[in-house]
Structures are given as C-alpha cells and as structure tokens.
Design a protein around this motif. Sequence first.
Motif, short mmCIF file in Angstrom:
data_model
loop_
_atom_site.label_atom_id
_atom_site.label_comp_id
_atom_site.label_asym_id
_atom_site.label_seq_id
_atom_site.Cartn_x
_atom_site.Cartn_y
_atom_site.Cartn_z
N PRO A 68 140.86 18.74 29.95
CA PRO A 68 142.24 18.30 30.21
C PRO A 68 142.53 16.88 29.73
O PRO A 68 143.69 16.55 29.45
N ASP A 69 141.52 16.04 29.63
CA ASP A 69 141.73 14.66 29.17
C ASP A 69 141.67 14.52 27.65
O ASP A 69 141.84 13.42 27.12
N ALA A 70 141.44 15.61 26.94
CA ALA A 70 141.33 15.55 25.48
C ALA A 70 142.60 15.02 24.83
O ALA A 70 142.55 14.29 23.84
N ALA A 71 143.76 15.36 25.38
CA ALA A 71 145.03 14.93 24.79
C ALA A 71 145.12 13.42 24.70
O ALA A 71 145.64 12.88 23.71
N LYS A 72 144.59 12.72 25.69
CA LYS A 72 144.61 11.26 25.67
C LYS A 72 143.79 10.73 24.51
O LYS A 72 144.17 9.79 23.83
N LEU A 73 142.64 11.34 24.28
CA LEU A 73 141.78 10.92 23.17
C LEU A 73 142.39 11.29 21.82
O LEU A 73 142.30 10.52 20.86
N LEU A 74 143.01 12.46 21.74
CA LEU A 74 143.60 12.89 20.48
C LEU A 74 144.65 11.91 19.97
O LEU A 74 144.84 11.78 18.76
N ALA A 75 145.31 11.23 20.89
CA ALA A 75 146.33 10.26 20.50
C ALA A 75 145.76 9.16 19.60
O ALA A 75 146.47 8.60 18.77
N GLY A 76 144.47 8.87 19.75
CA GLY A 76 143.84 7.83 18.93
C GLY A 76 142.92 8.36 17.85
O GLY A 76 142.22 7.58 17.20
N LEU A 77 142.91 9.66 17.64
CA LEU A 77 141.97 10.25 16.69
C LEU A 77 142.34 9.99 15.24
O LEU A 77 141.47 9.70 14.43
N VAL A 135 136.28 8.01 18.35
CA VAL A 135 137.08 8.92 19.18
C VAL A 135 136.54 10.34 19.03
O VAL A 135 136.41 11.07 20.03
N LEU A 136 136.18 10.74 17.81
CA LEU A 136 135.63 12.07 17.61
C LEU A 136 134.32 12.24 18.39
O LEU A 136 134.11 13.27 19.03
N ASP A 137 133.48 11.23 18.37
CA ASP A 137 132.24 11.27 19.13
C ASP A 137 132.52 11.47 20.62
O ASP A 137 131.88 12.29 21.29
N GLU A 138 133.51 10.77 21.15
CA GLU A 138 133.86 10.91 22.56
C GLU A 138 134.43 12.30 22.85
O GLU A 138 134.14 12.89 23.89
N LEU A 139 135.21 12.86 21.93
CA LEU A 139 135.71 14.22 22.10
C LEU A 139 134.56 15.22 22.15
O LEU A 139 134.58 16.16 22.95
N VAL A 140 133.55 15.03 21.31
CA VAL A 140 132.40 15.93 21.31
C VAL A 140 131.66 15.81 22.64
O VAL A 140 131.34 16.82 23.28
N ARG A 141 131.39 14.58 23.09
CA ARG A 141 130.67 14.37 24.34
C ARG A 141 131.41 14.99 25.52
O ARG A 141 130.83 15.73 26.33
N ARG A 142 132.69 14.69 25.61
CA ARG A 142 133.47 15.21 26.74
C ARG A 142 133.68 16.72 26.63
O ARG A 142 133.66 17.42 27.64
N GLY A 143 133.90 17.19 25.41
CA GLY A 143 134.07 18.63 25.22
C GLY A 143 132.83 19.39 25.64
O GLY A 143 132.92 20.40 26.35
N TYR A 144 131.67 18.90 25.23
CA TYR A 144 130.41 19.55 25.59
C TYR A 144 130.22 19.55 27.11
O TYR A 144 129.91 20.59 27.71
N GLU A 145 130.42 18.42 27.73
CA GLU A 145 130.27 18.32 29.19
C GLU A 145 131.24 19.26 29.91
O GLU A 145 130.87 19.94 30.86
N TYR A 146 132.48 19.29 29.46
CA TYR A 146 133.47 20.14 30.10
C TYR A 146 133.10 21.62 29.96
O TYR A 146 133.14 22.37 30.94
N VAL A 147 132.76 22.03 28.75
CA VAL A 147 132.40 23.43 28.54
C VAL A 147 131.20 23.81 29.40
O VAL A 147 131.21 24.85 30.07
N MET A 148 130.18 22.99 29.43
CA MET A 148 128.97 23.33 30.17
C MET A 148 129.16 23.26 31.69
O MET A 148 128.56 24.04 32.43
N ASN A 149 130.00 22.36 32.17
CA ASN A 149 130.17 22.18 33.61
C ASN A 149 131.35 22.92 34.20
O ASN A 149 131.33 23.26 35.38
N GLU A 150 132.40 23.14 33.42
CA GLU A 150 133.61 23.75 33.96
C GLU A 150 133.85 25.17 33.47
O GLU A 150 134.37 25.99 34.21
N LEU A 151 133.50 25.47 32.23
CA LEU A 151 133.78 26.79 31.68
C LEU A 151 132.58 27.73 31.75
O LEU A 151 132.74 28.94 31.71
N HIS A 152 131.39 27.19 31.84
CA HIS A 152 130.17 28.00 31.83
C HIS A 152 130.11 28.85 33.09
O HIS A 152 130.18 28.35 34.20
N ARG A 153 129.96 30.16 32.88
CA ARG A 153 129.86 31.08 34.02
C ARG A 153 128.66 31.98 33.81
O ARG A 153 128.76 32.97 33.11
N PRO A 154 127.54 31.63 34.43
CA PRO A 154 126.32 32.46 34.22
C PRO A 154 126.48 33.87 34.76
O PRO A 154 127.29 34.14 35.57
#
Length: 139
Positions: A89-98, A120-139
């Motif tokens: 959800p915070d990606a939009a804030k980062l995209l503004a500076g991409l 900024v791209l590096d931060e998007l990757v870091r946050r995207g990975y964390e979000y996918v693994m912690n919020e979207l991952h459903r074992p």
Amino acid sequence: MDENKTQPTAVPVREFLAAVEHPVRRADGFALLELMRDATGLEPVMWGPSIVGFGRYHYRGASREGDTAAVGFSPRKANLALYGLIYDPDAAKLLAGLGKYKTGVGCLYINKLSDVDLGVLDELVRRGYEYVMNELHRP
C-alpha cells in the motif's frame, strides 16, 4: 481451480540474460539481477521462459492457485516488466519519486533503468518482497 502455468525452470538466469537481443535490455537485466539479489538476499530462478524471479510464495485467488516468484522481472522487447513491487500500500508514495514508468495489473513497466532513480527502485524491491512474503503469502 486452475494452476499457475508459469513454473520454475532449471535454465541458468545468466544464460537467459546473455541471450537478450536488445543491448540496453540485456545490460539492464544484469543490473536488475544484482539489484534484486542484493535487495532480497536470494539467488534468482527462472520462472517460465522469460521471468527472473526471487523468492517464492503461494497464492489463492478466485479462479487460480499456485506458486509464483515473490518479486522479479522480465526484459521484454518493449520494456522491462517488474513484478511484485506495487502491491505494498505504501508503494504509491515511492513511485512518486521513481521517475518515468507505467503500471499495469500488478506490474511496473520501465523503458530503461536510466529513466528511474535506482535508490527508489531498490526500496520498492525491498518493500515489495517483504509485503508479498508477509502479507500475501498463504501457505
């Protein structure tokens, strides 16, 4: 329920990238390889014939279920397609500076790395990975 058709392969990532025809896409592919490896701490895996992926998560949708790369990219002819970076959800804030980019359903598209701020791209990757693994991952 349909299963994801894009599966991990044994194709060496560097071999795939070396075969990318467009010289800028090829160079950007190798740069993204290092950026995403550093950001995730993971080694890349080819998913299907053209996606370089990092990490793995299981998802369940209304009509489809399966495993896919947590984050990744594909050096396409028209652009670089980056996956998993805009779900946070915070990606939009980062995209503004991409810099110069477009988005599609779940994808971030850039023409070349020189069009964007790599920090900024590096931060998007870091946050995207964390979000996918912690919020979207459903074992």
